[in-house]
Structures are given as structure tokens and as C-alpha cells.
Motif scaffolding. Structure first.
Motif, mmCIF file in Angstrom:
data_model
loop_
_atom_site.group_PDB
_atom_site.id
_atom_site.type_symbol
_atom_site.label_atom_id
_atom_site.label_comp_id
_atom_site.label_asym_id
_atom_site.label_seq_id
_atom_site.Cartn_x
_atom_site.Cartn_y
_atom_site.Cartn_z
ATOM 1 N N TRP A 20 -11.893 5.644 3.400
ATOM 2 C CA TRP A 20 -12.247 4.614 2.816
ATOM 3 C C TRP A 20 -11.310 4.367 1.805
ATOM 4 C CZ3 TRP A 20 -12.770 4.687 -2.430
ATOM 5 C CH2 TRP A 20 -12.736 5.733 -3.118
ATOM 6 N N LEU A 21 -10.561 5.200 1.255
ATOM 7 C CA LEU A 21 -9.574 4.903 0.195
ATOM 8 C C LEU A 21 -8.468 4.121 0.518
ATOM 9 C CD1 LEU A 21 -8.724 5.649 -2.661
ATOM 10 C CD2 LEU A 21 -7.697 7.626 -1.996
ATOM 11 N N GLU B 68 -8.526 2.203 3.164
ATOM 12 C CA GLU B 68 -8.970 0.857 3.610
ATOM 13 C C GLU B 68 -9.162 0.120 2.324
ATOM 14 O OE1 GLU B 68 -12.714 1.813 5.602
ATOM 15 O OE2 GLU B 68 -11.833 1.890 7.478
ATOM 16 N N GLU B 69 -9.501 0.663 1.337
ATOM 17 C CA GLU B 69 -9.825 0.064 0.054
ATOM 18 C C GLU B 69 -8.419 -0.382 -0.526
ATOM 19 O OE1 GLU B 69 -12.511 -1.023 -1.880
ATOM 20 O OE2 GLU B 69 -13.568 -0.633 -0.222
ATOM 21 N N ASN B 70 -7.427 0.381 -0.424
ATOM 22 C CA ASN B 70 -6.124 0.017 -0.875
ATOM 23 C C ASN B 70 -5.505 -1.055 -0.183
ATOM 24 O OD1 ASN B 70 -6.143 1.973 -3.049
ATOM 25 N ND2 ASN B 70 -5.057 3.655 -2.012
ATOM 26 N N TYR B 71 -5.670 -1.193 1.116
ATOM 27 C CA TYR B 71 -5.378 -2.200 2.021
ATOM 28 C C TYR B 71 -5.957 -3.567 1.393
ATOM 29 C CZ TYR B 71 -4.628 -5.251 5.829
ATOM 30 O OH TYR B 71 -4.465 -6.341 6.483
ATOM 31 N N LEU B 72 -7.312 -3.487 1.274
ATOM 32 C CA LEU B 72 -8.106 -4.834 0.864
ATOM 33 C C LEU B 72 -7.473 -5.235 -0.428
ATOM 34 C CD1 LEU B 72 -11.428 -3.929 2.162
ATOM 35 C CD2 LEU B 72 -9.973 -5.723 2.867
ATOM 36 N N LEU B 73 -7.206 -4.187 -1.502
ATOM 37 C CA LEU B 73 -6.967 -4.603 -2.700
ATOM 38 C C LEU B 73 -5.401 -5.174 -2.843
ATOM 39 C CD1 LEU B 73 -8.384 -1.716 -4.738
ATOM 40 C CD2 LEU B 73 -8.849 -4.144 -5.213
ATOM 41 N N LEU B 74 -4.483 -4.655 -2.076
ATOM 42 C CA LEU B 74 -3.191 -4.956 -1.666
ATOM 43 C C LEU B 74 -3.171 -6.669 -1.147
ATOM 44 C CD1 LEU B 74 -1.348 -1.933 -0.792
ATOM 45 C CD2 LEU B 74 -0.707 -3.356 -2.964
ATOM 46 N N ARG B 75 -3.837 -6.581 -0.288
ATOM 47 C CA ARG B 75 -3.746 -7.973 0.555
ATOM 48 C C ARG B 75 -4.483 -9.126 -0.435
ATOM 49 N NH1 ARG B 75 -0.416 -9.046 3.255
ATOM 50 N NH2 ARG B 75 -1.521 -10.699 4.396
ATOM 51 N N ARG B 76 -5.734 -8.644 -1.346
ATOM 52 C CA ARG B 76 -6.279 -9.676 -2.299
ATOM 53 C C ARG B 76 -5.084 -10.082 -3.324
ATOM 54 N NH1 ARG B 76 -11.582 -6.461 -2.251
ATOM 55 N NH2 ARG B 76 -12.591 -7.439 -0.590
ATOM 56 N N ARG C 20 -5.606 -2.113 9.173
ATOM 57 C CA ARG C 20 -6.194 -2.508 8.009
ATOM 58 C C ARG C 20 -6.036 -1.051 7.077
ATOM 59 N NH1 ARG C 20 -8.242 -7.637 8.042
ATOM 60 N NH2 ARG C 20 -9.881 -6.945 6.231
ATOM 61 N N LEU C 21 -5.180 -0.610 6.877
ATOM 62 C CA LEU C 21 -4.867 0.799 6.125
ATOM 63 C C LEU C 21 -3.800 0.494 5.405
ATOM 64 C CD1 LEU C 21 -5.668 3.438 8.532
ATOM 65 C CD2 LEU C 21 -7.299 2.474 6.884
ATOM 66 N N ALA C 22 -3.621 1.225 4.070
ATOM 67 C CA ALA C 22 -2.531 1.121 3.152
ATOM 68 C C ALA C 22 -2.216 2.765 2.662
ATOM 69 C CB ALA C 22 -2.516 0.399 1.787
ATOM 70 N N GLU C 23 -1.113 3.424 2.819
ATOM 71 C CA GLU C 23 -1.088 4.569 2.509
ATOM 72 C C GLU C 23 0.140 4.864 1.618
ATOM 73 O OE1 GLU C 23 -0.523 8.998 4.683
ATOM 74 O OE2 GLU C 23 -0.177 7.133 5.593
ATOM 75 N N ARG D 247 -5.483 7.797 -4.611
ATOM 76 C CA ARG D 247 -6.461 7.373 -5.675
ATOM 77 C C ARG D 247 -5.698 7.049 -6.831
ATOM 78 N NH1 ARG D 247 -11.965 6.906 -5.625
ATOM 79 N NH2 ARG D 247 -12.659 6.944 -7.919
ATOM 80 N N LEU D 248 -4.614 7.387 -7.337
ATOM 81 C CA LEU D 248 -3.984 6.710 -8.356
ATOM 82 C C LEU D 248 -3.486 5.289 -8.033
ATOM 83 C CD1 LEU D 248 -2.845 6.956 -11.290
ATOM 84 C CD2 LEU D 248 -0.837 8.032 -10.160
ATOM 85 N N LEU D 249 -3.074 4.880 -6.947
ATOM 86 C CA LEU D 249 -2.649 3.596 -6.557
ATOM 87 C C LEU D 249 -3.894 2.839 -6.440
ATOM 88 C CD1 LEU D 249 -0.786 1.391 -5.458
ATOM 89 C CD2 LEU D 249 -1.438 2.504 -3.085
ATOM 90 N N HIS D 250 -5.075 3.473 -5.903
ATOM 91 C CA HIS D 250 -6.255 2.556 -5.991
ATOM 92 C C HIS D 250 -6.837 1.973 -7.490
ATOM 93 C CE1 HIS D 250 -10.810 2.201 -5.675
ATOM 94 N NE2 HIS D 250 -10.375 1.574 -4.461
#
Length: 145
Positions: free
Chosen positions: A17-18, A20-28, A90-93, A125-128
Motif C-alpha cells: 500500500w505504501l 502504491e500510495e507513493n506512486y499515486l502521490l508522485l504522479r499527481r 504502479r509502484l514507487a520505491e 514512509r518518510l517519503l510518503h
């Protein structure tokens, strides 16, 4: 009597989930990612600088993100992240953090000097949190020359 069923995801999110969320935030925050592009989100004391370091075809993009803090020494030190985006999954790491070029996986962290077992999760998590902060404050990516 009706019972409210709680899904498993609400209790404990799935392991990715983390990412996936980072991917979505970066793409937005960064809708256009082309090789060599540089962006600044925010301004003043807490800007986030982003550079598209490498575009490895249609499936992977490598970013370098850094924060800029200026002040009287009470602010945290600048943060530097290296992030790999997997477009097909659709992931960012986070692959690198501060001066560390490689964060060992959980199973290898015990042998690596100075790393916690969940070091990768902590850094992601920090990036998030940094990306959420940018979004909360309405920062818009401004492309730099």
C-alpha cells in the motif's frame, strides 16, 4: 441484528500500500516525467526539488528528490531520496536515502551495519509524509530550465 464487517484492508493494509500510495502521490504532483526534467514544488524554506535522473524505457523512471531547509539550525537537515518508479506495476520505491546508495532488504538488514530491519519501510514512509505535505499545502510542480 446487523453486524458491520470490517475488511482486512481496513484493519491492516496490504504490504504494498505504501509503494502504491507513493506512486499515486508522485504522479499527481508530477504529471509529466520526461528525461532530464527538473521541478520545484513549494518555495521558501521547504521546497522539494525533483530531477528525472533516468528514464529506462516505458516501465521505469528514476527520480532524485531533495528538500531545502534554511534556518537557524533548528530545522531538520535537508533530505535526499533516490526513487524508482515502476509504471507498469504502479509502484514507487525509495532505493537510496541521504548518502546511502542502497538500502538492504529486510532479510539482509541484520548483516548490514547500521540498518534497522524495517529501514526500507521507514524511508518509504518518510517519503510518503513529505509527498503528502506537498499535496496538503497545494504545491504545484514548476518546471525548471
Amino acid at each position: 441484528m446487523k453486524r458491520h464487517l470490517v475488511s482486512r484492508r481496513e484493519v491492516q493494509p496490504h504490504p504494498l500500500w505504501l509503494f502504491e500510495e507513493n506512486y499515486l502521490l508522485l504522479r499527481r504532483l508530477l504529471p509529466r516525467l520526461r528525461p532530464g526534467a527538473r521541478f520545484v514544488l513549494g518555495g521558501g524554506h521547504g521546497a522539494l526539488r525533483v530531477e528525472v535522473a533516468e528514464d529506462a524505457g516505458p516501465y521505469t523512471t528514476h527520480l532524485t528528490l531533495s528538500t531545502t531547509f534554511a534556518g537557524d539550525g533548528q530545522l531538520p537537515p535537508p533530505l535526499r531520496f533516490k526513487v524508482r518508479i515502476y509504471h507498469d506495476a504502479r509502484l514507487a520505491e525509495v532505493t537510496g536515502y541521504q548518502d546511502c546508495a542502497h538500502i538492504p532488504p529486510r532479510y539482509a538488514a541484520r548483516q548490514a551495519e547500521g540498518f534497522q530491519r524495517d529501514e526500507r519501510r521507514q524511508v518509504n514512509r518518510l517519503l510518503h509524509e513529505v509527498l503528502q505535505q506537498c499535496r496538503r499545502h497545494g504545491h504545484v510542480a514548476v518546471e525548471q530550465p
